[in-house]
Design an enzyme around this catalytic site. Structure first.
Site, PDB file in Angstrom:
ATOM      1  CE  LYS A  22       0.810  -8.690 -10.366  1.00 45.24           C
ATOM      2  NZ  LYS A  22       0.015  -8.808  -9.129  1.00 45.24           N
ATOM      3  CG  ASN A  23      -1.828  -5.238  -9.596  1.00 48.35           C
ATOM      4  OD1 ASN A  23      -1.656  -6.455  -9.557  1.00 48.35           O
ATOM      5  ND2 ASN A  23      -1.112  -4.388  -8.883  1.00 48.35           N
ATOM      6  NE  ARG A  93      -4.358  -8.424   0.176  1.00 49.21           N
ATOM      7  CZ  ARG A  93      -4.985  -8.400   1.341  1.00 49.21           C
ATOM      8  NH1 ARG A  93      -4.840  -9.385   2.184  1.00 49.21           N
ATOM      9  NH2 ARG A  93      -5.768  -7.398   1.674  1.00 49.21           N
ATOM     10  CB  CYS A 117       3.762 -10.515  -1.947  1.00 47.72           C
ATOM     11  SG  CYS A 117       4.418 -10.736  -3.596  1.00 47.72           S
ATOM     12  NE  ARG A 122      -0.899  -7.576   0.570  1.00 47.60           N
ATOM     13  CZ  ARG A 122      -0.576  -7.763  -0.687  1.00 47.60           C
ATOM     14  NH1 ARG A 122       0.368  -8.595  -1.001  1.00 47.60           N
ATOM     15  NH2 ARG A 122      -1.197  -7.120  -1.647  1.00 47.60           N
ATOM     16  N   PRO A 123      -4.565  -7.647   6.098  1.00 45.63           N
ATOM     17  CG  PRO A 123      -5.380  -6.080   7.640  1.00 45.63           C
ATOM     18  CD  PRO A 123      -4.182  -6.409   6.787  1.00 45.63           C
ATOM     19  CB  ILE A 124      -9.597  -9.646   4.016  1.00 42.90           C
ATOM     20  CG1 ILE A 124      -9.377 -10.846   4.915  1.00 42.90           C
ATOM     21  CG2 ILE A 124      -8.765  -9.860   2.786  1.00 42.90           C
ATOM     22  CD1 ILE A 124     -10.604 -11.452   5.365  1.00 42.90           C
ATOM     23  CG  ASP A 125      -9.746  -4.882   8.460  1.00 40.80           C
ATOM     24  OD1 ASP A 125      -8.918  -5.055   7.554  1.00 40.80           O
ATOM     25  OD2 ASP A 125      -9.774  -3.844   9.148  1.00 40.80           O
ATOM     26  CG  LEU A 126     -10.502  -1.970   5.368  1.00 41.74           C
ATOM     27  CD1 LEU A 126      -9.518  -1.128   4.574  1.00 41.74           C
ATOM     28  CD2 LEU A 126     -11.320  -1.071   6.304  1.00 41.74           C
ATOM     29  CG  ASP A 305       2.632  -2.676  -6.406  1.00 42.50           C
ATOM     30  OD1 ASP A 305       2.831  -3.076  -5.250  1.00 42.50           O
ATOM     31  OD2 ASP A 305       1.621  -2.991  -7.069  1.00 42.50           O
ATOM     32  CB  VAL A 327       1.039   1.278   1.113  1.00 40.85           C
ATOM     33  CG1 VAL A 327      -0.132   0.382   0.726  1.00 40.85           C
ATOM     34  CG2 VAL A 327       0.855   2.670   0.519  1.00 40.85           C
ATOM     35  NE  ARG A 397       2.625 -13.753  -7.434  1.00 39.49           N
ATOM     36  CZ  ARG A 397       2.477 -12.836  -6.482  1.00 39.49           C
ATOM     37  NH1 ARG A 397       3.390 -12.689  -5.562  1.00 39.49           N
ATOM     38  NH2 ARG A 397       1.404 -12.089  -6.440  1.00 39.49           N
TER      39      ARG A 397
HETATM   40  C1  UD1 Z   1      -3.277  -4.038  -4.503  1.00 39.70           C
HETATM   41  C2  UD1 Z   1      -2.309  -4.487  -5.578  1.00 39.70           C
HETATM   42  C3  UD1 Z   1      -0.886  -4.500  -5.037  1.00 39.70           C
HETATM   43  C4  UD1 Z   1      -0.539  -3.137  -4.453  1.00 39.70           C
HETATM   44  C5  UD1 Z   1      -1.594  -2.672  -3.463  1.00 39.70           C
HETATM   45  C6  UD1 Z   1      -1.392  -1.245  -2.985  1.00 39.70           C
HETATM   46  C7  UD1 Z   1      -3.649  -5.975  -6.932  1.00 39.70           C
HETATM   47  C8  UD1 Z   1      -3.937  -7.353  -7.381  1.00 39.70           C
HETATM   48  N1  UD1 Z   1      -2.691  -5.831  -6.006  1.00 39.70           N
HETATM   49  O1  UD1 Z   1      -3.190  -4.972  -3.439  1.00 39.70           O
HETATM   50  O2  UD1 Z   1       0.008  -4.831  -6.097  1.00 39.70           O
HETATM   51  O3  UD1 Z   1       0.701  -3.226  -3.794  1.00 39.70           O
HETATM   52  O4  UD1 Z   1      -2.907  -2.719  -4.060  1.00 39.70           O
HETATM   53  O5  UD1 Z   1      -1.344  -0.363  -4.054  1.00 39.70           O
HETATM   54  O6  UD1 Z   1      -4.244  -5.020  -7.408  1.00 39.70           O
HETATM   55  N2  UD1 Z   1      -5.775  -3.285   4.287  1.00 39.70           N
HETATM   56  C9  UD1 Z   1      -6.425  -3.429   5.468  1.00 39.70           C
HETATM   57  N3  UD1 Z   1      -7.635  -4.076   5.459  1.00 39.70           N
HETATM   58  C10 UD1 Z   1      -8.196  -4.552   4.331  1.00 39.70           C
HETATM   59  C11 UD1 Z   1      -7.531  -4.373   3.114  1.00 39.70           C
HETATM   60  C12 UD1 Z   1      -6.314  -3.731   3.122  1.00 39.70           C
HETATM   61  O7  UD1 Z   1      -5.943  -3.018   6.524  1.00 39.70           O
HETATM   62  O8  UD1 Z   1      -9.297  -5.113   4.402  1.00 39.70           O
HETATM   63  C13 UD1 Z   1      -4.457  -2.632   4.268  1.00 39.70           C
HETATM   64  C14 UD1 Z   1      -3.359  -3.588   3.814  1.00 39.70           C
HETATM   65  O9  UD1 Z   1      -2.904  -4.365   4.880  1.00 39.70           O
HETATM   66  C15 UD1 Z   1      -2.311  -2.642   3.300  1.00 39.70           C
HETATM   67  C16 UD1 Z   1      -3.139  -1.508   2.737  1.00 39.70           C
HETATM   68  O10 UD1 Z   1      -4.431  -1.619   3.294  1.00 39.70           O
HETATM   69  O11 UD1 Z   1      -1.506  -2.180   4.361  1.00 39.70           O
HETATM   70  C17 UD1 Z   1      -3.239  -1.501   1.228  1.00 39.70           C
HETATM   71  O12 UD1 Z   1      -3.776  -2.711   0.790  1.00 39.70           O
HETATM   72  P1  UD1 Z   1      -4.712  -2.829  -0.505  1.00 39.70           P
HETATM   73  O13 UD1 Z   1      -4.834  -1.484  -1.134  1.00 39.70           O
HETATM   74  O14 UD1 Z   1      -5.940  -3.541  -0.113  1.00 39.70           O
HETATM   75  O15 UD1 Z   1      -3.823  -3.738  -1.420  1.00 39.70           O
HETATM   76  P2  UD1 Z   1      -4.286  -4.981  -2.289  1.00 39.70           P
HETATM   77  O16 UD1 Z   1      -5.616  -4.720  -2.892  1.00 39.70           O
HETATM   78  O17 UD1 Z   1      -4.067  -6.228  -1.525  1.00 39.70           O
END
Ligand code: UD1
Length: 418
Positions: A22-23, A93, A117, A122-126, A305, A327, A397
């Site tokens: 899925k991922n 997400r 979930c 789970r921010p998107i700042d990066l 996961d 994480v 899902r």
């Molecule tokens: C993906 C996987 C999810 C898995 C996760 C970590 C998919 C669809 N989902 O989620 O199943 O649990 O990787 O292996 O592939 N973070 C920030 N800023 C950002 C982005 C992330 O601070 O802009 C933080 C998140 O809050 C979290 C950590 O980084 O604490 C890891 O998140 P990330 O690796 O981005 O996970 P996803 O891509 O959402």
């Protein structure tokens, strides 16, 4: 709402076939927006999340056609709407992954902040820092993000954390940017490598995926491609842990054993027999496991996961184990549910201290998220009496034919639609 009922746990025997990841598929569907030609995806896991991703790109004008149940044709020729539907983005997400490809190919996007979930903030700042560094002008307000860039420019981007989603989003955007983009401290997950292989088949020029430095040489346009995604290492790991603690002899077929190293190593440490073959893994166990400690980390560390499923195994180990989640900051919601089944767990900050017991007791529990649902099903396999799991839409899902696969291994499991 549907429920899963497991009646008296039992050992598992037989073979289980693992579906595509899925991922891996979700970013690959988003990446298909980078081309106006046909993109064919084989052996797709037709899960709820895949359907939602399909609806997201359809809401933008792309066609998303299931050809014969397991084959998908995507054509993003006529993208007329650069504002994917709010409700769909809030639902999952990963739908945020359409931002990079849309911005790169069409120069603009308006998208709501993502949902998903409830396992942390789970921010998107990066993701946004990356797009801004590449020259996008980004404005935020009323829960929406708007980004505009005539053509993105290659840049050197250092990620503060190796985020999977940010690495994927920036990598996709960089494919059509002018010049070279370097992502440092990039995520190294196998799904990143799979996405990079797909993009390179579309005509992109990416090197270094699977390491912490990825270099992307931008090109003017991408063509269509055909692809089969990698097997789902999390689904495979879930069945490995199930066989380890319920006991039995299970062949997990259609996997890349290399991707499962962290799980294999832990199970061996717990006294389970694990045999790795070229495309399969065999797990043999009498159901008795010794305690261990885990700390979730980005790949190749122990996957977050798999944390909840491993915690169920720890609940059944002969002694005390510690699970530390690094994480996500809120990924312990399954603990209260496991406690309802007799588990002895104490939380201390980001660590859970688990006192093992010989057997759990069946109870009515709730899947609090996708992997938590799988953890509770594993607990049900090692419990006396009935285990009733509600909110199994979470399990749907991410797991293809979950109860059917368990049934084939001998489990007395039923889905009840209410
Ligand atoms: C993906 C996987 C999810 C898995 C996760 C970590 C998919 C669809 N989902 O989620 O199943 O649990 O990787 O292996 O592939 N973070 C920030 N800023 C950002 C982005 C992330 O601070 O802009 C933080 C998140 O809050 C979290 C950590 O980084 O604490 C890891 O998140 P990330 O690796 O981005 O996970 P996803 O891509 O959402």
């Amino acid at each position: 709402m549907a429920k899963l009922v497991i009646n008296n746990g039992c050992s598992l025997r037989g073979t289980v076939n693992i579906s595509s990841a899925k991922n891996a598929i979700l970013p690959i569907i988003a990446a298909s927006l980078l081309s106006g030609e046909d993109c064919i995806l084989n052996e797709i896991p037709y899960l709820e999340d895949v359907k939602v991703m399909g609806e997201v790109i359809q809401s933008m004008g792309a066609s998303f056609e299931i050809l014969n149940g397991e084959r998908l044709r995507i054509r993003a020729e006529n993208i007329t709407n650069h504002e994917p539907v709010y409700e769909l983005i809030r639902k999952m997400r990963a739908s945020f992954l359409v931002m990079g490809p849309t911005l790169a190919r069409f120069g603009r996007i308006k998208i709501s902040l993502p949902g998903g979930c409830a396992i942390g903030t789970r921010p998107i700042d990066l993701h946004l820092k990356g797009f801004a560094a590449m020259g996008a002008s980004i404005t935020m307000g009323h829960g929406f993000i708007e980004a505009v860039a005539e053509r993105l420019k290659g840049e050197s981007i250092y990620l503060d954390f190796p985020s999977v989603g940010a690495t994927e989003n920036i990598m996709m955007a960089a494919c059509l940017a002018e010049g070279t983009t370097t992502i440092e401290n990039a995520a190294e997950e196998p799904e990143i490598v799979d996405l990079s292989n797909y993009l390179n088949n579309m005509g992109a020029n990416i090197r270094g995926a699977g390491t912490d430095t990825i270099k992307i040489e931008g090109v003017k346009q991408l063509k269509g491609a055909a692809h089969t995604a990698i097997p789902d290492r999390i689904e495979a790991g879930t069945f490995m842990i199930a066989a380890a603690v319920a006991g039995g002899d299970v062949v997990i077929e259609g996997v890349v054993p290399e991707h499962l190293k962290p799980v294999t190593a832990k199970l061996k440490e717990m006294g389970v027999e694990v045999y790795e073959h070229e495309r399969s893994i065999r797990v043999k166990s009498d159901g008795v496991v010794t305690p261990t400690d885990i700390k979730t980390m980005p790949y190749p560390g122990f996957p977050t996961d798999m944390q909840s499923q491993m915690m169920t195994a720890m609940c059944l180990a002969r002694g005390t184990s510690i699970a530390t989640e690094t994480v996500f900051e809120n990924r312990f919601m399954h603990i209260n549910e496991l406690k309802l089944m007799g588990a002895k767990i104490k939380v201390d900050g980001r660590s859970a201290i688990i006192e093992g017991c010989e057997r759990l007791s069946g109870a009515k529990v709730k899947a609090t998220d996708l992997r938590a649902g799988a953890a509770l099903a594993i607990a049900g396999l090692c419990a006396d009496g009935y285990t009733e799991i509600s909110d199994i839409f979470h399990i749907d899902r991410g797991y293809v034919k979950f109860e059917e696969k368990l049934k084939n291994l001998g489990v007395n499991i039923t889905r009840i639609d209410e």
